[in-house]
Design a protein around this motif. Structure first.
Motif, PDB file in Angstrom:
ATOM      1  N   LYS B 103       0.440  -1.401   0.035  1.00  0.00           N
ATOM      2  CA  LYS B 103       0.628  -0.182  -0.241  1.00  0.00           C
ATOM      3  C   LYS B 103       0.763   1.243   0.010  1.00  0.00           C
ATOM      4  CE  LYS B 103      -4.015   0.913   0.754  1.00  0.00           C
ATOM      5  NZ  LYS B 103      -5.533   0.397  -0.381  1.00  0.00           N
ATOM      6  N   LEU B 104       1.893   1.356   1.140  1.00  0.00           N
ATOM      7  CA  LEU B 104       2.520   2.092   1.205  1.00  0.00           C
ATOM      8  C   LEU B 104       3.437   2.353  -0.183  1.00  0.00           C
ATOM      9  CD1 LEU B 104       4.155   4.301   2.884  1.00  0.00           C
ATOM     10  CD2 LEU B 104       5.928   2.647   3.937  1.00  0.00           C
ATOM     11  N   GLU B 105       3.691   1.323  -1.166  1.00  0.00           N
ATOM     12  CA  GLU B 105       4.690   1.628  -2.441  1.00  0.00           C
ATOM     13  C   GLU B 105       3.552   2.183  -3.382  1.00  0.00           C
ATOM     14  OE1 GLU B 105       6.798  -2.016  -2.647  1.00  0.00           O
ATOM     15  OE2 GLU B 105       7.847  -1.379  -0.557  1.00  0.00           O
ATOM     16  N   GLY B 106       2.961   1.376  -3.295  1.00  0.00           N
ATOM     17  CA  GLY B 106       0.989   1.531  -4.376  1.00  0.00           C
ATOM     18  C   GLY B 106       1.395   2.952  -3.914  1.00  0.00           C
ATOM     19  N   CYS B 107       1.001   4.276  -3.030  1.00  0.00           N
ATOM     20  CA  CYS B 107       0.549   5.248  -2.570  1.00  0.00           C
ATOM     21  C   CYS B 107       1.760   5.434  -3.351  1.00  0.00           C
ATOM     22  CB  CYS B 107       0.532   4.961  -1.436  1.00  0.00           C
ATOM     23  SG  CYS B 107      -0.887   5.491  -0.716  1.00  0.00           S
ATOM     24  N   ARG B 108       2.613   5.512  -3.527  1.00  0.00           N
ATOM     25  CA  ARG B 108       4.130   6.588  -3.883  1.00  0.00           C
ATOM     26  C   ARG B 108       4.447   6.382  -5.390  1.00  0.00           C
ATOM     27  NH1 ARG B 108       7.725   5.442   1.576  1.00  0.00           N
ATOM     28  NH2 ARG B 108       6.946   7.126   2.789  1.00  0.00           N
ATOM     29  N   GLU B 109       4.068   4.912  -5.774  1.00  0.00           N
ATOM     30  CA  GLU B 109       4.107   5.215  -7.516  1.00  0.00           C
ATOM     31  C   GLU B 109       3.118   6.442  -8.109  1.00  0.00           C
ATOM     32  OE1 GLU B 109       5.381   0.731  -6.672  1.00  0.00           O
ATOM     33  OE2 GLU B 109       4.457   0.662  -7.302  1.00  0.00           O
ATOM     34  N   CYS B 110       1.571   6.249  -7.353  1.00  0.00           N
ATOM     35  CA  CYS B 110       1.127   6.818  -7.985  1.00  0.00           C
ATOM     36  C   CYS B 110       1.087   8.834  -7.429  1.00  0.00           C
ATOM     37  CB  CYS B 110      -0.439   6.399  -7.106  1.00  0.00           C
ATOM     38  SG  CYS B 110      -0.453   4.470  -8.070  1.00  0.00           S
ATOM     39  N   GLY B 111       1.913   8.871  -7.265  1.00  0.00           N
ATOM     40  CA  GLY B 111       1.858  10.174  -6.862  1.00  0.00           C
ATOM     41  C   GLY B 111       1.255  10.641  -5.353  1.00  0.00           C
ATOM     42  N   ILE B 112       1.071   9.741  -4.557  1.00  0.00           N
ATOM     43  CA  ILE B 112      -0.582  10.186  -3.189  1.00  0.00           C
ATOM     44  C   ILE B 112       0.724  10.280  -2.058  1.00  0.00           C
ATOM     45  CG2 ILE B 112      -2.200   9.004  -1.702  1.00  0.00           C
ATOM     46  CD1 ILE B 112      -2.792   7.281  -4.002  1.00  0.00           C
ATOM     47  N   PRO B 113       0.728  11.631  -1.526  1.00  0.00           N
ATOM     48  CA  PRO B 113       1.718  11.598  -0.361  1.00  0.00           C
ATOM     49  C   PRO B 113       1.317  10.466   0.473  1.00  0.00           C
ATOM     50  CG  PRO B 113       0.490  13.804  -1.436  1.00  0.00           C
ATOM     51  CD  PRO B 113      -0.155  12.326  -2.039  1.00  0.00           C
ATOM     52  N   ALA B 114       2.177   9.891   1.261  1.00  0.00           N
ATOM     53  CA  ALA B 114       1.943   8.375   2.061  1.00  0.00           C
ATOM     54  C   ALA B 114       3.245   8.790   3.000  1.00  0.00           C
ATOM     55  CB  ALA B 114       1.943   7.623   1.731  1.00  0.00           C
ATOM     56  N   GLU B 115       2.819   8.615   4.729  1.00  0.00           N
ATOM     57  CA  GLU B 115       3.608   8.640   5.800  1.00  0.00           C
ATOM     58  C   GLU B 115       2.950   7.559   6.357  1.00  0.00           C
ATOM     59  OE1 GLU B 115       4.487  11.826   9.397  1.00  0.00           O
ATOM     60  OE2 GLU B 115       3.134  12.626   7.346  1.00  0.00           O
ATOM     61  N   VAL B 116       4.589   7.328   7.343  1.00  0.00           N
ATOM     62  CA  VAL B 116       4.015   6.149   7.893  1.00  0.00           C
ATOM     63  C   VAL B 116       4.048   6.228   9.304  1.00  0.00           C
ATOM     64  CG1 VAL B 116       4.371   4.093   9.377  1.00  0.00           C
ATOM     65  CG2 VAL B 116       4.654   4.194   6.517  1.00  0.00           C
ATOM     66  N   LEU B 117       2.586   6.156  10.096  1.00  0.00           N
ATOM     67  CA  LEU B 117       2.930   7.017  11.112  1.00  0.00           C
ATOM     68  C   LEU B 117       2.767   5.287  12.587  1.00  0.00           C
ATOM     69  CD1 LEU B 117      -0.357   9.891  11.759  1.00  0.00           C
ATOM     70  CD2 LEU B 117       2.299   9.737  11.125  1.00  0.00           C
ATOM     71  N   SER B 118       3.374   5.974  13.554  1.00  0.00           N
ATOM     72  CA  SER B 118       3.014   4.961  14.403  1.00  0.00           C
ATOM     73  C   SER B 118       2.218   4.654  15.245  1.00  0.00           C
ATOM     74  CB  SER B 118       3.938   5.069  15.723  1.00  0.00           C
ATOM     75  OG  SER B 118       3.918   6.154  16.035  1.00  0.00           O
ATOM     76  N   ALA B 119       2.001   3.408  16.130  1.00  0.00           N
ATOM     77  CA  ALA B 119       0.807   3.207  16.978  1.00  0.00           C
ATOM     78  C   ALA B 119       0.455   4.370  17.949  1.00  0.00           C
ATOM     79  CB  ALA B 119       0.801   2.031  17.346  1.00  0.00           C
ATOM     80  N   ARG B 120       1.446   5.416  18.251  1.00  0.00           N
ATOM     81  CA  ARG B 120       1.396   6.452  18.875  1.00  0.00           C
ATOM     82  C   ARG B 120       1.153   7.041  18.366  1.00  0.00           C
ATOM     83  NH1 ARG B 120       4.126  10.273  20.749  1.00  0.00           N
ATOM     84  NH2 ARG B 120       6.086   9.601  19.501  1.00  0.00           N
ATOM     85  N   GLU B 121       1.790   7.757  17.398  1.00  0.00           N
ATOM     86  CA  GLU B 121       1.664   8.493  16.487  1.00  0.00           C
ATOM     87  C   GLU B 121       0.094   9.117  15.281  1.00  0.00           C
ATOM     88  OE1 GLU B 121       6.118   9.662  14.716  1.00  0.00           O
ATOM     89  OE2 GLU B 121       4.709   8.352  13.815  1.00  0.00           O
ATOM     90  N   SER B 122      -1.022   7.125  15.351  1.00  0.00           N
ATOM     91  CA  SER B 122      -1.508   7.179  14.616  1.00  0.00           C
ATOM     92  C   SER B 122      -3.001   8.131  16.133  1.00  0.00           C
ATOM     93  CB  SER B 122      -2.292   6.007  14.226  1.00  0.00           C
ATOM     94  OG  SER B 122      -0.997   5.438  13.067  1.00  0.00           O
ATOM     95  N   ARG B 123      -2.392   7.589  17.093  1.00  0.00           N
ATOM     96  CA  ARG B 123      -3.578   8.001  17.928  1.00  0.00           C
ATOM     97  C   ARG B 123      -3.343   9.501  18.464  1.00  0.00           C
ATOM     98  NH1 ARG B 123      -2.716   2.815  19.966  1.00  0.00           N
ATOM     99  NH2 ARG B 123      -1.227   3.145  21.549  1.00  0.00           N
ATOM    100  N   GLU B 124      -2.471   9.965  18.039  1.00  0.00           N
ATOM    101  CA  GLU B 124      -2.716  11.517  18.497  1.00  0.00           C
ATOM    102  C   GLU B 124      -2.857  12.049  17.287  1.00  0.00           C
ATOM    103  OE1 GLU B 124       1.539  12.532  18.559  1.00  0.00           O
ATOM    104  OE2 GLU B 124       1.772  11.775  20.561  1.00  0.00           O
ATOM    105  N   VAL B 125      -3.055  11.153  16.565  1.00  0.00           N
ATOM    106  CA  VAL B 125      -4.122  12.318  15.214  1.00  0.00           C
ATOM    107  C   VAL B 125      -6.099  10.836  15.646  1.00  0.00           C
ATOM    108  CG1 VAL B 125      -4.953  12.003  12.809  1.00  0.00           C
ATOM    109  CG2 VAL B 125      -2.705  11.879  13.484  1.00  0.00           C
ATOM    110  N   GLU B 126      -6.131  10.721  16.384  1.00  0.00           N
ATOM    111  CA  GLU B 126      -7.327  10.134  16.357  1.00  0.00           C
ATOM    112  C   GLU B 126      -7.174   9.549  17.996  1.00  0.00           C
ATOM    113  OE1 GLU B 126     -10.695  10.674  14.970  1.00  0.00           O
ATOM    114  OE2 GLU B 126      -9.560  11.538  13.932  1.00  0.00           O
ATOM    115  N   PRO B 127      -6.924  10.315  18.737  1.00  0.00           N
ATOM    116  CA  PRO B 127      -7.545   9.120  20.175  1.00  0.00           C
ATOM    117  C   PRO B 127      -8.052   8.080  19.971  1.00  0.00           C
ATOM    118  CG  PRO B 127      -8.049  11.745  20.070  1.00  0.00           C
ATOM    119  CD  PRO B 127      -7.423  11.211  18.639  1.00  0.00           C
ATOM    120  N   TYR B 128      -9.126   7.813  19.430  1.00  0.00           N
ATOM    121  CA  TYR B 128     -10.076   6.401  19.911  1.00  0.00           C
ATOM    122  C   TYR B 128     -10.191   5.879  18.788  1.00  0.00           C
ATOM    123  CZ  TYR B 128     -13.283   9.588  22.383  1.00  0.00           C
ATOM    124  OH  TYR B 128     -13.951  10.718  23.683  1.00  0.00           O
TER     125      TYR B 128
END
Lengths: 426, 565
Positions: B103-128
């Motif tokens: 998925k990550l590589e696919g996004c990059r191949e298609c010009g879709i900005p993509a960034e991996v977030l850790s579990a902690r970083e993900s929950r900082e974005v979406e606490p629930y």
């Protein structure tokens, strides 16, 4: 140590208050515990007894002609016709001049803010001059800042409903209302205190002046129900004097001043009759002592502290789905306090029908009472020997379709209050 | 032979309206007919996701690339319909690492900005998010209002001379030998804006060229001229929550599956979806298991959904298509690409093309391709400008900036109204008339309601999709009646009553699927307000039998406030 009373009523709506008053009348010590604001402020303030049969026949002229015919299990069938009559008399005594309609068994047809009429047995005196069953030409007055009532539309709707008089509607600016989203209580307070709207003219005179330009030969003028909260009689009398015609209120949706005024009258009566009222606290649990079929005490949560309340008799008046006396989850419907049996289909897609105004099973959800109004379990045995249920928490009737909510609350509240009082100490 | 219009577009969804706008902007005379309201088919029944393309980055990279391109264009031309929430593809412990990487590589191949977030970083974005999630990929997904977008396309088409006829159902294709030259429509009322209780008429509309943009209904239209259009309608459920449990689009990062997306949308969050082929796009079962499946599966990503309140569910029907002979059995495997079927090339029948397949995010690009085709057929040489010219409402987004005029409204109402109206806010809200709030849940004022009525006639569902009035928690219990009141300035009482009944019934249709807990209480309250207080269930005005008013209590004699009897 537990708080001690003879009768404890849980729930402070029309049914709970009636039960408390009826029990207090018998000389017992009564306490009423309420949690949230009662649903009275959602209600129009009209006291319906029976406007349509469960089969949808109506409007019914005389509800007493039809009460005998109701099916077994209907709350009216449980308490019997005489109790309905007694309960209405009891109500008439409690509310006195604040209500009309007690001079006859017949329903009145009352215009409401939706424009058409509905059959009802008792109506606030503020509404009395407006009954649509009286053939008097009518001017309806709406306010441009109050989108809930569109007077010209309501007048046209009354004519479409066949009302036997000419109805006309006008929309005016309410003198002294500055904000387009003013609450109904703001209108009422302007009139209650006759506040000056321009430095010299009081709100009542200013309103009458704004209306009189539009008045032709109508003999009555109807306003949305905002004519005062604390002094509605004075407000109406002043408007009638200034306009020279009768003035009435058209009952409105929430928040409803007639509903709030009824609440005030009822709570004054509780105080007069010495009922102890504890409000703002939920009953969270109950306990038995030895006999699992008898409630020993209930637990009230007072700011996080568990306070036991003990009584001899208990009355459940927590309301229906709206008042949260009946609750549900995806898997089922239940009575949350005592877990009394609430019949319902296992599949929640059988709780409704597709026509919004069809014969809705969910509207009949509630506990099943015996003729003593004790909730029954699945095997038709009383859940508890000293618990009665009244008003909206009862099942087996659709108060919205039948227009029977007020009458069921009064009659079951009245009967449960009397019987509970009688049973104290037995 | 002179024709009524150069091009006739069938279908008022995003595709049809997009084509009508494009054609009109290229100077082509165009008429669009829609059987119900604009968005009434599939467009108004989607989850409101503005794809980044991330969803297709592994399975269909051409679509993914097109999505990210159109995503950027829509932010420019339809800013007032878009909320750039961002999106996450969330991996749970049981989800494949390999797929995550693809998925990550696919996004990059298609010009879709993509960034991996850790579990902690993900929950900082979406606490629930669930505490046991593994990680996520952040992509530029967004939320888009399909109603406003589609209506804005139609308005712009009209501004460029198009005729838009809603409530005009195609009842026949006009075919002369091997030439299709128009349609016969039945107007519900009119022609013109819909007015309830007004007799409709039938009308033949002839055209140089007909574009069948009816999506899942394209097969039914084709059949009217004995043409096979093998559209394979596939239903999907969407369940609407009462609040935004998430502020970011939350996707499950796994190859495919039902119930794998949560889209924040206005005041709500929308859970989706399922994918099941149906025979008839107008008649298919809406089932309990589908709703339960949304909650029970998506709570693996956002556990609070289990106890949360849903306010309604609705189903949409995808207009899936695959060329004859492909033989895909699972609808989830059918391509989301669109197909232009030129019936001249395909069936030897001139004068019509059908559009099938496709997806909402790329509606504009589809419309451009189809318009190119039509222009070629008509010999029109004009460039497409739909990617550059903003839609009505998005011309000048500075209105949304802080410190701008609140038009005398309280700030939350002003903010939400301006977000909906965009650059039209001044025109609509700057009024000398008093302007009370009609729908409290969504903060919709009289001025906005009347603007919508001006556009759409007595149809309150058309007002609803333009304004969101009656789409909040109370599902119209408190405001349907007030919305109807606003019609009375232009329409008679009987029309207002019919319009109110229709809106109230439509609100109930979706609410039925949310009838437990708080929303069952709400349903009972709504029922009580309308039946108990207003007696709308037994209104004598609707009855066949006259009521004998004289038989009822006529009140006390002279019921004056002195209490005199």
């Amino acid at each position: 140590m537990a708080i001690e009373d003879d009768v404890l009523v849980i729930g402070g709506g029309l049914a709970g208050v009636t039960a408390a008053l009826a029990a207090a009348d018998e000389g017992t010590q009564v306490r009423l515990v309420t949690y949230k604001q009662s649903t009275l402020r959602h209600a129009s303030g009209l006291i319906d007894v029976l406007g349509y049969t469960p089969d949808g026949e109506g409007p019914i002229v005389d509800p007493f002609d039809e009460l005998e015919e109701l099916p077994e299990g209907h709350p009216y069938e449980r308490v019997g016709v005489d109790a309905v009559r007694d309960a209405l008399e009891f109500f008439d005594d409690v509310v006195g001049d604040a209500y009309a309609g007690g001079h006859t068994d017949d329903n009145a047809l009352v215009p409401t803010h939706g424009g058409t009429v509905k059959p009802t047995a008792r109506y606030p005196s503020a509404t009395a001059a407006g009954v649509a069953s009286a053939p008097e030409d009518t001017l309806l007055v709406g306010f441009e800042t109050l989108p809930d009532f569109e007077a010209p539309l309501a007048a046209a709707h009354l004519e479409a409903a066949g009302a036997p008089f000419e109805a006309r509607g006008v929309t005016i600016t309410f003198p002294g209302i500055k904000r387009d989203d003013a609450k109904v209580t703001r209108y009422a307070h302007l009139l209650d205190w006759d506040e000056s709207v321009d430095g010299t003219t009081g709100a009542r005179d200013a309103l009458a002046a704004a209306v009189s330009d539009h008045l032709e030969d109508e003999s009555r003028v109807g306003f949305p129900a905002v004519l005062g909260d604390d002094h509605p009689e004075e407000v109406r009398a002043d408007l009638e004097d200034a306009l020279g015609v009768e003035v009435f209120e058209v009952p409105m949706g929430p928040p409803s001043l007639p509903g709030m005024r009824l609440e005030d009258v009822l709570y004054s009566a509780l105080e007069e009759k010495g009922v102890r009222v504890t409000s703002g606290v939920p009953v969270v649990d109950y306990e038995t002592n030895g006999d699992p079929g008898r409630i020993d005490q209930v637990i009230v949560d007072r700011n996080g502290a568990d306070v036991p309340h003990h009584a001899d008799q208990y009355i459940l008046a927590t309301g229906g789905l709206v008042g949260k006396g009946v609750s549900s989850e995806r898997e089922g419907v239940f009575e949350p306090l005592f877990d009394c049996y609430v019949p319902h289909a296992a599949d929640r897609y059988d709780w409704f029908v597709d026509d919004v105004f069809g014969d809705q099973p969910y509207a009949r959800f509630g506990v099943v009472p015996d003729t003593e109004l004790r909730p029954l379990d699945e095997d038709d045995e009383p859940e508890f020997s000293n618990l009665r249920a009244v008003g909206g928490v009862l099942g087996g009737y659709d108060y919205a379709a039948e227009k029977s909510g007020g009458g069921v609350s009064l009659s079951t509240g009245y009967v449960a209050g009397k019987r509970a009082a009688k049973q104290v100490g037995e | 032979m002179t024709r009524d219009t150069e091009v006739l577009v069938l279908g008022g969804g995003s595709t049809g309206c997009g084509i009508a706008r494009d054609l009109a902007m290229r100077g082509v005379d165009v008429t669009l007919v829609e059987r119900g309201n604009l968005t009434g088919g599939t467009t108004g029944r989607m989850h409101g996701l503005l794809h980044s393309g991330g969803r297709y980055a592994v399975s269909d990279q051409a679509s993914a690339t097109e999505c990210i391109e159109e995503n950027k264009i829509l932010r420019d031309i339809a800013g007032h319909c878009v909320e750039m929430t961002g999106g996450l593809f969330v991996q749970r412990p049981e989800d494949s690492d390999e797929y995550f990487q693809e998925k990550l590589e696919g996004c990059r191949e298609c010009g879709i900005p993509a960034e991996v977030l850790s579990a902690r970083e993900s929950r900082e974005v979406e606490p629930y998010l669930a505490t046991d999630i593994k990680r996520s990929i952040k992509v530029p997904d967004g939320a888009i209002d399909p109603f406003r977008l589609c209506v804005a396309n139609a308005i712009d088409a009209q501004n460029h001379g198009a005729r838009i006829e809603t409530h005009a159902k195609v009842i026949d294709l006009l075919r002369d030998g091997d030439d299709i030259y128009g349609v016969k429509v039945k107007h519900d009322s009119g022609p013109g804006k819909r007015t309830h209780n007004t007799a409709g008429s039938t009308e033949e509309i002839t055209a140089e060229y007909v574009v069948n943009a009816t999506g899942a209904w394209a097969g039914q239209i084709g059949a009217m001229a004995d043409l096979d259009v093998e559209v394979r309608p596939s239903k999907g459920v969407m369940t609407i929550m009462n609040v935004r449990q998430v502020d970011t689009v939350v996707n499950r990062c796994r190859p495919k599956g039902d119930a794998d997306i949560i889209v924040p949308h206005e005041t709500t969050a929308i859970l989706g979806t399922t994918d099941e082929e149906v025979e008839d796009p107008d008649d298919y079962p809406e089932e309990q298991w589908e709703v339960d499946h949304m909650i029970d599966t998506l709570k693996e990503l956002v556990p609070i959904l289990e106890e949360a309140r849903t306010i309604r569910s609705f189903w949409g029907v995808r207009p899936l298509y695959e060329p004859p002979g492909t033989g895909t059995t699972d609808p989830t495997d059918i391509t989301r690409d669109f197909f232009l079927l030129d019936h001249d090339d395909r069936d030897g029948v001139d004068g019509m093309a059908s559009i099938v397949g496709g997806k909402f995010t790329t509606y504009r690009a589809m419309a451009e391709d189809i318009t190119d085709h039509v222009c070629e057929k008509l010999g029109v040489d004009a460039r497409c400008v739909t990617a550059e010219e903003p839609l009505p409402g998005s011309e000048d987004m500075s209105i949304l900036n802080e410190g701008m005029d609140n038009f005398g409204l309280r700030s939350p109402v002003a903010r939400r109204s301006k977000q909906r109206l965009g650059s039209r806010a001044q025109d609509v809200l700057d009024t000398n008339e008093c302007n009370p709030v009609i729908c409290q849940c969504e903060g919709v004022t009289r001025a906005e309601i009347r603007d919508a009525i001006d556009q759409s006639g007595s149809d309150l569902n058309a007002v609803r999709i333009r304004t969101r009035a009656s789409m909040g928690n109370c599902q119209g219990g408190f405001c349907c009646h007030n919305m109807a009141n606003e019609l009375s300035h232009e329409y008679d009482e009987e029309t207002v009553r019919a319009a109110l009944d229709e809106l109230f019934q439509e609100r109930w249709k979706g609410e039925r699927h949310a009838l437990w807990g708080e929303q069952l209480s709400q349903a009972m309250l709504n029922y009580a307000l309308h039946a108990t207080t207003m007696n709308r269930d037994n209104d004598p005005a609707n009855g066949s039998k006259a009521v004998d008013f004289g038989a009822f209590d006529g009140g006390r004699v002279k019921a004056r406030t002195d209490g005199g009897e």
